[in-house]
Design a protein around this motif. Structure first.
Motif, mmCIF file in Angstrom:
data_model
loop_
_atom_site.group_PDB
_atom_site.id
_atom_site.type_symbol
_atom_site.label_atom_id
_atom_site.label_comp_id
_atom_site.label_asym_id
_atom_site.label_seq_id
_atom_site.Cartn_x
_atom_site.Cartn_y
_atom_site.Cartn_z
ATOM 1 N N GLU A 153 18.193 -11.816 -1.527
ATOM 2 C CA GLU A 153 16.783 -11.945 -1.166
ATOM 3 C C GLU A 153 16.330 -10.893 -0.155
ATOM 4 O O GLU A 153 15.137 -10.713 0.057
ATOM 5 N N PRO A 155 15.277 -7.440 1.426
ATOM 6 C CA PRO A 155 14.652 -6.233 0.854
ATOM 7 C C PRO A 155 15.443 -4.975 1.251
ATOM 8 O O PRO A 155 14.971 -4.137 2.017
ATOM 9 N N ARG A 161 23.136 -3.317 0.479
ATOM 10 C CA ARG A 161 23.596 -4.687 0.211
ATOM 11 C C ARG A 161 25.085 -4.701 -0.144
ATOM 12 O O ARG A 161 25.836 -5.566 0.300
#
Length: 193
Positions: A153, A155, A161
Motif C-alpha cells: 500500500e 506509494p 519496496r
C-alpha cells in the motif's frame, strides 16, 4: 603474535583469538577482559566481542579463553590491532596470559558457523544451507504475516519496496538469529560422521 590474514575491506570480519592463562591468574585475566573490551568498543567499526571461558580445567593445565572479535571491515580491524591503545592494553597481560594459537580470520557468511579452539573451517555447505533456511524462513514468514500486506500500500517505487525486506532481515539474521542457531545446532553442524 601472528597478525590476521588480509581480508576484504568492504565486508564484516571476525578474528578468533585463543589466550592461554597462567594457572591461578584467572581473576587477573577476567579484569583484563573488561579493560580490552572497553578499549576495543571505542574503535570505529567495532561490532562486538564474544568471550568463551574455559570449562572444567584439569589441575596443572593452563586455562584457555577464546575470543571472537567482530569489526565492520578489515580496515577497521587492522586499525584496532595496530593501535597504540591496544598495544598498551596487551602489555598489561605480561605474566598473566599469552596468545596461545595462531589467529583465525573469517569474513562473510562463514563467520556465522565457527568454533573456538579449532581452525575456522565452516561446516559442509548442505548443513549451512539447512541452518540458514531454519533462520530465514521464520523471519520471512513473520514479515509476510505482519508487514507485507501493508508494504504493497505504500506509494514507493517497486525497487525501494523490494529493498525493505533485505534491509530488515540482514541485521536480524546477522546479530540475532544466526549466532543463536549456530550455537544451538553446533552438534549437528560440526558432527563429521
Amino acid at each position: 603474535m601472528t597478525e590476521p590474514a588480509p581480508s576484504p575491506d568492504d565486508e564484516p570480519v571476525s578474528v578468533l583469538f585463543t589466550w592461554s592463562v597462567v594457572p591461578g591468574r584467572e581473576a587477573d585475566f577476567e579484569r583484563w577482559l573488561e579493560e580490552v573490551n572497553e578499549a576495543s568498543s571505542r574503535f570505529p567499526g567495532h561490532q562486538g566481542v564474544t568471550w568463551l571461558r574455559p570449562g572444567d580445567i584439569q589441575e596443572g593445565s593452563e586455562p584457555r579463553y577464546h575470543c571472537v572479535l567482530r569489526f565492520r571491515n578489515g580496515r577497521d580491524l587492522s586499525r584496532w590491532l595496530t593501535s597504540p591503545e591496544r598495544e598498551v592494553v596487551v602489555r598489561h597481560l605480561k605474566g598473566i596470559a599469552e596468545e596461545a594459537e595462531q589467529r583465525e580470520t573469517t569474513t562473510g557468511m562463514e563467520t556465522w558457523f565457527s568454533l573456538p579452539g579449532r581452525p575456522v573451517l565452516p561446516p559442509p555447505r548442505w548443513k549451512m544451507t539447512i541452518v540458514s533456511f531454519l533462520g530465514v524462513y521464520p523471519c520471512v514468514l513473520v514479515f509476510q504475516l505482519l508487514g507485507a500486506e501493508h508494504l504493497g500500500e505504500l506509494p514507493l517505487p517497486p525497487v525501494v519496496r523490494a529493498a525493505i525486506l533485505p534491509m530488515i532481515l540482514a541485521p536480524i539474521l546477522t546479530y540475532l538469529v544466526m549466532p543463536w542457531l549456530s550455537r544451538t545446532l553446533r552438534r549437528f553442524l560440526y558432527d563429521r560422521r
